[in-house]
Design an enzyme around this catalytic site. Sequence first.
Site, PDB file in Angstrom:
ATOM      1  N   HIS A 537      57.444 -15.434  -2.088  1.00  0.00           N
ATOM      2  CA  HIS A 537      56.893 -16.242  -0.994  1.00  0.00           C
ATOM      3  C   HIS A 537      55.467 -16.686  -1.327  1.00  0.00           C
ATOM      4  CE1 HIS A 537      60.208 -14.208   1.263  1.00  0.00           C
ATOM      5  NE2 HIS A 537      60.295 -15.408   1.792  1.00  0.00           N
ATOM      6  N   ASN A 538      55.369 -17.623  -2.253  1.00  0.00           N
ATOM      7  CA  ASN A 538      54.084 -18.178  -2.665  1.00  0.00           C
ATOM      8  C   ASN A 538      54.135 -19.703  -2.547  1.00  0.00           C
ATOM      9  OD1 ASN A 538      55.636 -18.958  -4.952  1.00  0.00           O
ATOM     10  ND2 ASN A 538      55.159 -16.988  -5.927  1.00  0.00           N
ATOM     11  N   SER A 539      53.102 -20.381  -3.023  1.00  0.00           N
ATOM     12  CA  SER A 539      53.064 -21.838  -2.878  1.00  0.00           C
ATOM     13  C   SER A 539      54.115 -22.531  -3.725  1.00  0.00           C
ATOM     14  CB  SER A 539      51.664 -22.360  -3.220  1.00  0.00           C
ATOM     15  OG  SER A 539      51.375 -22.146  -4.590  1.00  0.00           O
ATOM     16  N   THR A 540      54.583 -21.878  -4.775  1.00  0.00           N
ATOM     17  CA  THR A 540      55.666 -22.466  -5.581  1.00  0.00           C
ATOM     18  C   THR A 540      56.945 -22.547  -4.760  1.00  0.00           C
ATOM     19  OG1 THR A 540      54.692 -21.482  -7.574  1.00  0.00           O
ATOM     20  CG2 THR A 540      56.962 -22.279  -7.733  1.00  0.00           C
ATOM     21  N   HIS A 541      57.221 -21.508  -3.983  1.00  0.00           N
ATOM     22  CA  HIS A 541      58.390 -21.549  -3.094  1.00  0.00           C
ATOM     23  C   HIS A 541      58.232 -22.658  -2.060  1.00  0.00           C
ATOM     24  CE1 HIS A 541      61.493 -20.407  -0.258  1.00  0.00           C
ATOM     25  NE2 HIS A 541      60.579 -20.191   0.678  1.00  0.00           N
ATOM     26  N   HIS A 577      55.959 -23.864   6.033  1.00  0.00           N
ATOM     27  CA  HIS A 577      56.940 -22.959   6.644  1.00  0.00           C
ATOM     28  C   HIS A 577      56.735 -21.493   6.286  1.00  0.00           C
ATOM     29  CE1 HIS A 577      59.020 -22.729   2.767  1.00  0.00           C
ATOM     30  NE2 HIS A 577      59.757 -21.770   3.276  1.00  0.00           N
ATOM     31  N   ASP A 578      56.008 -21.183   5.202  1.00  0.00           N
ATOM     32  CA  ASP A 578      55.766 -19.781   4.833  1.00  0.00           C
ATOM     33  C   ASP A 578      54.289 -19.506   4.568  1.00  0.00           C
ATOM     34  OD1 ASP A 578      58.131 -18.358   5.054  1.00  0.00           O
ATOM     35  OD2 ASP A 578      58.879 -18.954   3.091  1.00  0.00           O
ATOM     36  N   ASP A 706      65.308 -24.021   2.366  1.00  0.00           N
ATOM     37  CA  ASP A 706      64.660 -22.707   2.248  1.00  0.00           C
ATOM     38  C   ASP A 706      65.460 -21.756   1.365  1.00  0.00           C
ATOM     39  OD1 ASP A 706      62.685 -20.826   2.752  1.00  0.00           O
ATOM     40  OD2 ASP A 706      63.660 -20.085   4.557  1.00  0.00           O
ATOM     41  N   GLN A 758      73.138 -11.109  -5.176  1.00  0.00           N
ATOM     42  CA  GLN A 758      73.268 -12.560  -5.083  1.00  0.00           C
ATOM     43  C   GLN A 758      74.670 -12.968  -4.649  1.00  0.00           C
ATOM     44  OE1 GLN A 758      70.903 -15.214  -5.539  1.00  0.00           O
ATOM     45  NE2 GLN A 758      69.688 -13.387  -5.071  1.00  0.00           N
TER      46      GLN A 758
END
Length: 869
Positions: A537-541, A577-578, A706, A758
């Site tokens: 959950h970082n800016s790449t996501h 959103h995150d 998402d 997964q």
Amino acid sequence: MSCFCLPQKKQVQEYRAVSESELTFGPMRLKQHTMSILLVFGKDDGQSDSFWFAADKAGYKCNLARNSETALDIFLDKHPDVVVIDHRHSKHFDAETLCRSIRATKASKYTILIAVTKKTSSDREEAPILPLLQAGFNRRFIENHNVGTCLNELVSIEHGELRSQLKLRACDALFAALEHSSDAIEITSKDHIVQYVNPAYESMLGYTLDELLGKDIRKLPNCEKNNAEHQENVFAQLKKGKSWEGTCYAKKKTGESLCHHCHILPVEGGGGKIRHYVAIRNPAPENCQLDRYHRDCEHSDHHSSKPHDYRSQRKGSCDMRSISSSDVCHLADLFWPPGGHIHSRRRDSAARIHSMTIEAPINKVINIINAAQENSPLTVVQALDKVLEILRTTELYSPHLTSQQVREEDQMTSDLVGGLMSSQGSVRSAEQEQGTTKRRMSSTDKFSHHSHIPQQLPATMLSQVPADISRLLETEPQWEFNILELERLTNRRPLAYLAMKTFTRFNVCEFLNTSETTMWNWLQLIEAKYHSSNKYHNSTHAADVMQSTAYFLERQRIKSLFDHMDEVASLIAAVVHDVDHPGKTNAFLVNAGNDLALVYNDLAVLESHHVSLAFRLSAQNDDVNIFKNLERDDFRAMRQMIIDMVLATELTKHFEHLSKFVNCTKHFVEKEEEDFSLNGSQDAQTTLSLPENKAVIKRMIIKCSDVSNPARPFYLCKEWALRIAEEYFQQTDEEKSLGLPVVMPVFDRKTCSIPKSQISFIDFFINEMFEAWDDFADVPDLIGYLQENYRCWQTQQKEEQDKQQKQSSTEQEDGTESEQTTENGAREEQQMSNGDLESTGTKKVTIKDREPVAQQESLTVEDVSEELS
């Protein structure tokens, strides 16, 4: 290996006679079966042998497992009453992890788990038992190789905890009877606090169980037709331990008065004190008159007493045990007046309901169904009754997963689904509560933007982008866009660059009437609030979700429905959103007593924080306020769209949003298939363009974006899977270190299977959603990647399993050779030191040649007894 004498035959028979017995639970008579035991020891030693021989001596059924996998298989197959787990050695398996895995299955509801711990020396403080209890163990057994001690432990459990568990199992049957009873039943404490009401009670009075639990039944809205003095007399009689039976009125949730027959019974507990009250209610006929029929019965412990004198409060009273035939006729006239029929009363009741002014759509639906029941056959009436039961539940969109969907033995699946669908924290112990303030993560810091926003920026931002980044951004509209390469080129700050490129393509600055400089400042501010230390959950996501959103907005059907504001709101919602995500789940924050959980009352904690912070950051300074030039009405509409989309990313509402999307678009898709046209029927197109339907579609856009990783090329899919797993691993580690409930125990870095996680995630959350999305938005390439990735994960899971089986077989072979050598040496030593043993008539026995654990088979007492004989 330690050696023990065989038990005498007479002793074995005595113990077996004890283990097969009957016990009573109130008026119920229960059969106590022979206790079954599962021993989980990584290797044979004196302790495992002691429990084995103790079980054999008492005649208990016993199985043996060497590792966690075999233990779980045996547990789910045999359902033992007691599981004894070796907690002394960690190299074979993690005892606490195994305990949690067993506890996560439905079969463990009444299982007794015992942890065998090391004996501590007298000069050392004994280890605390609380961590074991928190892991799910019921008892601790300190290492003791004496067979008698082990036997006493097992017998104590059989006569104590096992019998209590047997009674608790019987409670399941009693509650099943209550749940399906046509009588309305209410159970309260001695202080008249509601502890339980059954579905019939909910249907009768309109209140749900959740609305009543913990409420004082005396403080609920009272019907004015009841005499207050009469009610006080009733409660006084109950307090004396006497039951009451008669006819009275109750006020339904809708405000209507309901005449009903009521029987209230006091229930005594320990010490002869009243612990509960049970009320049984039955609706009386429509024309019931409280003053024409009223009956009171009082009962002490075992004797009946004369009815209490309530005649001053009503015209008459009668004892049902002394009613004559003429009295019966009178009562029949009272309940069913001449010329009256049950069906006519039913129609009158329905007419009265329809005459009410009801605005809620669900109430209108219920009224229509009630009307349809009037002239329907019995089978249709019964079917519609079931429909009404479903409609009256509070969670209409929460799925009921069948055993076929979630198998008990599939711990990974049940743990993953349970963890992701849980937003509420677990109940904590007092010790955990005391440490809450020390563990709270700080909430949002005071925001300072000057440190990361340039004072002056060129007019055209994209012209200043480095060449290698610019070349990569040219592929931004493609689904196969390599976000990980952009992360590398931008030093883990890809969001501002990618968003600026995408926003330019969608003319976002033009719609917001803001400059590129303000937009760049805002994007840098938002990106700075994403935690680069988070694995997932970082800016790449955030950049990845925004790119997916832009891709979906370009689909022909979406473009035909959305206006410019819909597109801009969708892109901004994806960006924020995150923001400020701590890398932990909502359940973790709630369990930890985090400040955010307190602010947002444990409801959608993170999602509420993300969108709230985004607007607070935007409003703090004109240099970053991209909304400042919007008209008030436009801003309010834009803000509502963004809030709605961000809140939709909460997984606890996943199935609700999916169901609404399918229901919303189903007619449109069917019409298109019938007409063979791209846009479907004009009516359906118009219906989808309504604001409420576009809101449903926007929620699905951000939800699919998402969790789009499983539908990306596999090299991207795999990297994101590793990242989210690592984030869950870190959370599990922190939960253990802080003594918090472990939200997803299977995400233990020592035992977790990423391919299996997964596969479970795709099965439960992804497949149906992306199939529905493909039907509507036409994204076949995504479905192709999804299917291909699913096969890749299955292949990797198979390789993992083969590797584990091979490793297990190798370790078993090495262990067998080592064990055999040890046994031979021990046997020679014993023969030398006890050469005259056989002359005393006592025979020594050793347990050997047990079946390898890798074969996944259980070892029973009968097998060893046969071997010994």
